[in-house]
Design a protein around this motif. Sequence first.
Motif, PDB file in Angstrom:
ATOM      1  N   GLY A  75      47.048   4.358   9.009  1.00  0.00           N
ATOM      2  CA  GLY A  75      47.072   4.259  10.463  1.00  0.00           C
ATOM      3  C   GLY A  75      45.681   4.019  11.003  1.00  0.00           C
ATOM      4  O   GLY A  75      44.689   4.128  10.289  1.00  0.00           O
ATOM      5  N   ASP A  77      42.352   5.082  13.088  1.00  0.00           N
ATOM      6  CA  ASP A  77      41.665   6.382  13.127  1.00  0.00           C
ATOM      7  C   ASP A  77      42.401   7.331  14.064  1.00  0.00           C
ATOM      8  O   ASP A  77      42.814   6.944  15.154  1.00  0.00           O
ATOM      9  N   GLY A  78      42.550   8.554  13.632  1.00  0.00           N
ATOM     10  CA  GLY A  78      43.189   9.551  14.489  1.00  0.00           C
ATOM     11  C   GLY A  78      44.669   9.700  14.253  1.00  0.00           C
ATOM     12  O   GLY A  78      45.288  10.629  14.762  1.00  0.00           O
ATOM     13  N   ASN A  83      46.895   8.954   6.795  1.00  0.00           N
ATOM     14  CA  ASN A  83      45.564   9.551   6.823  1.00  0.00           C
ATOM     15  C   ASN A  83      45.437  10.707   5.858  1.00  0.00           C
ATOM     16  O   ASN A  83      44.533  11.511   5.970  1.00  0.00           O
ATOM     17  N   LEU A  84      46.371  10.822   4.951  1.00  0.00           N
ATOM     18  CA  LEU A  84      46.320  11.902   3.988  1.00  0.00           C
ATOM     19  C   LEU A  84      45.844  11.319   2.682  1.00  0.00           C
ATOM     20  O   LEU A  84      46.524  10.521   2.072  1.00  0.00           O
ATOM     21  N   SER A  85      44.653  11.700   2.269  1.00  0.00           N
ATOM     22  CA  SER A  85      44.117  11.077   1.068  1.00  0.00           C
ATOM     23  C   SER A  85      44.503  11.828  -0.194  1.00  0.00           C
ATOM     24  O   SER A  85      44.217  11.393  -1.272  1.00  0.00           O
ATOM     25  N   LEU A  95      45.592  18.413  -1.831  1.00  0.00           N
ATOM     26  CA  LEU A  95      45.147  17.771  -0.605  1.00  0.00           C
ATOM     27  C   LEU A  95      43.629  17.631  -0.605  1.00  0.00           C
ATOM     28  O   LEU A  95      42.919  18.510  -1.060  1.00  0.00           O
ATOM     29  N   SER A  96      43.169  16.534  -0.121  1.00  0.00           N
ATOM     30  CA  SER A  96      41.732  16.324  -0.012  1.00  0.00           C
ATOM     31  C   SER A  96      41.495  15.852   1.403  1.00  0.00           C
ATOM     32  O   SER A  96      41.713  14.694   1.723  1.00  0.00           O
ATOM     33  N   LEU A  97      41.080  16.771   2.267  1.00  0.00           N
ATOM     34  CA  LEU A  97      41.109  16.476   3.690  1.00  0.00           C
ATOM     35  C   LEU A  97      39.800  15.945   4.230  1.00  0.00           C
ATOM     36  O   LEU A  97      39.711  15.630   5.401  1.00  0.00           O
ATOM     37  N   ASN A  98      38.783  15.887   3.402  1.00  0.00           N
ATOM     38  CA  ASN A  98      37.492  15.470   3.933  1.00  0.00           C
ATOM     39  C   ASN A  98      37.019  14.149   3.375  1.00  0.00           C
ATOM     40  O   ASN A  98      35.888  13.770   3.560  1.00  0.00           O
ATOM     41  N   GLU A  99      37.886  13.435   2.681  1.00  0.00           N
ATOM     42  CA  GLU A  99      37.498  12.136   2.166  1.00  0.00           C
ATOM     43  C   GLU A  99      38.064  11.048   3.055  1.00  0.00           C
ATOM     44  O   GLU A  99      39.019  11.258   3.789  1.00  0.00           O
ATOM     45  N   ALA A 100      37.497   9.868   2.931  1.00  0.00           N
ATOM     46  CA  ALA A 100      38.034   8.736   3.676  1.00  0.00           C
ATOM     47  C   ALA A 100      39.460   8.470   3.200  1.00  0.00           C
ATOM     48  O   ALA A 100      39.755   8.557   2.014  1.00  0.00           O
ATOM     49  N   ALA A 101      40.326   8.169   4.140  1.00  0.00           N
ATOM     50  CA  ALA A 101      41.733   7.959   3.800  1.00  0.00           C
ATOM     51  C   ALA A 101      41.885   6.728   2.930  1.00  0.00           C
ATOM     52  O   ALA A 101      41.147   5.755   3.053  1.00  0.00           O
TER      53      ALA A 101
ATOM     54  N   VAL B 101      51.182   5.205  15.161  1.00  0.00           N
ATOM     55  CA  VAL B 101      51.982   4.500  14.164  1.00  0.00           C
ATOM     56  C   VAL B 101      53.004   5.463  13.579  1.00  0.00           C
ATOM     57  O   VAL B 101      52.745   6.656  13.418  1.00  0.00           O
ATOM     58  N   GLY B 142      48.490  18.467   6.949  1.00  0.00           N
ATOM     59  CA  GLY B 142      47.395  17.912   6.165  1.00  0.00           C
ATOM     60  C   GLY B 142      46.931  16.585   6.736  1.00  0.00           C
ATOM     61  O   GLY B 142      45.722  16.338   6.848  1.00  0.00           O
ATOM     62  N   GLY B 143      47.863  15.733   7.110  1.00  0.00           N
ATOM     63  CA  GLY B 143      47.501  14.445   7.697  1.00  0.00           C
ATOM     64  C   GLY B 143      46.754  14.612   9.005  1.00  0.00           C
ATOM     65  O   GLY B 143      45.780  13.901   9.285  1.00  0.00           O
ATOM     66  N   SER B 146      43.234  16.030   8.270  1.00  0.00           N
ATOM     67  CA  SER B 146      42.461  14.970   7.625  1.00  0.00           C
ATOM     68  C   SER B 146      42.011  13.951   8.672  1.00  0.00           C
ATOM     69  O   SER B 146      40.847  13.524   8.683  1.00  0.00           O
ATOM     70  N   ALA B 147      42.912  13.572   9.568  1.00  0.00           N
ATOM     71  CA  ALA B 147      42.552  12.627  10.629  1.00  0.00           C
ATOM     72  C   ALA B 147      41.461  13.206  11.515  1.00  0.00           C
ATOM     73  O   ALA B 147      40.512  12.508  11.901  1.00  0.00           O
ATOM     74  N   ASN B 149      39.194  15.507  10.711  1.00  0.00           N
ATOM     75  CA  ASN B 149      37.927  15.540   9.969  1.00  0.00           C
ATOM     76  C   ASN B 149      37.277  14.174   9.952  1.00  0.00           C
ATOM     77  O   ASN B 149      36.053  14.051  10.082  1.00  0.00           O
ATOM     78  N   GLN B 150      38.091  13.158   9.796  1.00  0.00           N
ATOM     79  CA  GLN B 150      37.515  11.816   9.738  1.00  0.00           C
ATOM     80  C   GLN B 150      36.991  11.365  11.084  1.00  0.00           C
ATOM     81  O   GLN B 150      35.986  10.668  11.166  1.00  0.00           O
ATOM     82  N   LEU B 151      37.649  11.749  12.155  1.00  0.00           N
ATOM     83  CA  LEU B 151      37.140  11.419  13.486  1.00  0.00           C
ATOM     84  C   LEU B 151      35.822  12.131  13.753  1.00  0.00           C
ATOM     85  O   LEU B 151      34.916  11.563  14.360  1.00  0.00           O
ATOM     86  N   ALA B 294      49.015  10.921  16.851  1.00  0.00           N
ATOM     87  CA  ALA B 294      47.654  10.389  16.870  1.00  0.00           C
ATOM     88  C   ALA B 294      46.809  11.127  17.887  1.00  0.00           C
ATOM     89  O   ALA B 294      47.288  11.488  18.967  1.00  0.00           O
ATOM     90  N   CYS B 295      45.562  11.301  17.532  1.00  0.00           N
ATOM     91  CA  CYS B 295      44.585  11.828  18.476  1.00  0.00           C
ATOM     92  C   CYS B 295      44.002  10.637  19.209  1.00  0.00           C
ATOM     93  O   CYS B 295      43.315   9.808  18.611  1.00  0.00           O
TER      94      CYS B 295
END
Lengths: 191, 311
Positions: A75, A77-78, A83-85, A95-101, B101, B142-143, B146-147, B149-151, B294-295
């Motif tokens: 998706g 960003d956001g 977004n789950l890597s 789960l790895s929540l701090n890596e780029a998806a 999405v 988790g999704g 994760s989203a 954290n990436q933002l 989505a955020c």
Amino acid sequence: MAEAPQMFDHFLDPKLGYPGPTALVKRVLAASADDEIVRGSVCSLDANGDCVAGVDEGALHGFAFNGSTDFDAIGDDGNVIGNLSGRGIGNIENLSLNEAAKPQMLLFLCTGGFELETTEFDPDGSYPANTFLSGDASGGADSGLIRPATMVYAEDVVGQVTDGEFNNHNAKAVVRFVTMHLPAIPASVLA
Amino acid sequence: MNDENYNKLFLDQLTSGNEAMVKNAARAVDDFTRLRVREEGILRQVLPFTTLAYSDLDKQVDTDKNVRVEEMEPESPGAMGIPYGGLPGSYQITQRRYRVVMARIATAQATKDTGQLYAYETDVRQIVSDNSIKDILAEEDGGWFSACNQLLGSAGATVSQTGSVQWEEIDGGVTRESLNDALSIMGKTPRRVQPATAVVNTQFARQIQKWGRDEIGGDLAQELLTRGFTSRDNFLNVRWLVTIKREIVGDSAMFMFAEPKFLGKAYALEDITMFVKAEAYLVRFFAYEQIGAACGNVGGIARADFTGISA
């Protein structure tokens, strides 16, 4: 003026063997969101079990049902979707929540019994019935396209042509083939 | 009726060969699963889901994947003082939009020979729904985190959309002072949004439980001693969610979220549904749903990682 891109410009159309609960269709993550994998590309699993476009010798191969930029792969960003890597659905420890998806791809594995049509083929090749198919290794300009194999057992074979090359109902050139997993014999053994 | 009898009733329905009875069996698990997911999902409490009809989706030219385009409030360049005889400059009205999405989330297929399931003493429906809940929430929550954290990028990184740092490391353990420092992160961005919900895990909550009367300043200290620090509606003027999912919210982390209207959108195209199939003595179950979340306003999230916490 150019026509707007269409959903069938890059496409994988399963003709036989799908859908079904036993279809060998596997969810894998693309190795990177930066290297686009279009729908219909032939892919290989790398050492991490992630998917790259191309036919890497000795790897498990499959055909991409969705593209790495599709909404259900990754998706914006956001977005929660894509977004789950981590790899483990339900296995929260993975789960790895701090890596780029990484995009979530659906691969039709070559070991499965499918007849497929793909738009992703080398247009310079010739595809009469029974032609064995392979592809260039990952990282190249034509990685992800199928092409006639130079020689069986000299490179990995991913399929065999059934109905050849033709224009489909969307006026797109496709090659129809059955999937096959026939690894190359290592050069050290052939020597 | 004990669990064994419930089992027998459930499995008898599944293996009856009667489509209506199979659907009844599946529906009973559906309702229970949907309720528990609503109650236990962190994302669903931070950003409540709205049911979306297919007619509300926005078509795209180059894909038939489902998406909805959301609009944000237009920004403006601000007012200005002008001398007499002058006119203000112009600007084109524009608007930030974002896409929510959609996709399907599904659990793995549980399969078994009913001949073995009949021998289970545990309620099989409970096994099926509990696992489905856990699995689906792992993917949703988790999704979401994760989203987020990436933002936010990483601790100390500037978020490009706001030009502010929204993920800070805060020293000195969990104190009244450091908690307020954390809660002030979100308000420092140009969006000026305030946190409405804080999410921490149970280990973090125990740090707050250590506060004495001098830290809290009232009878709350006694309540914390007797009842512990659990999810609550108002503490430091913020709603708190305390989760056991340490894998999603770390022991020293505190996530903060604005009210849903300043945060983003979450939609359910298809609520959680249990697929059940019985063929002779083989049964398969899996749960699936179609959602998107989505955020849209990155200024509506913030995170603080507390250092100096004693174990």
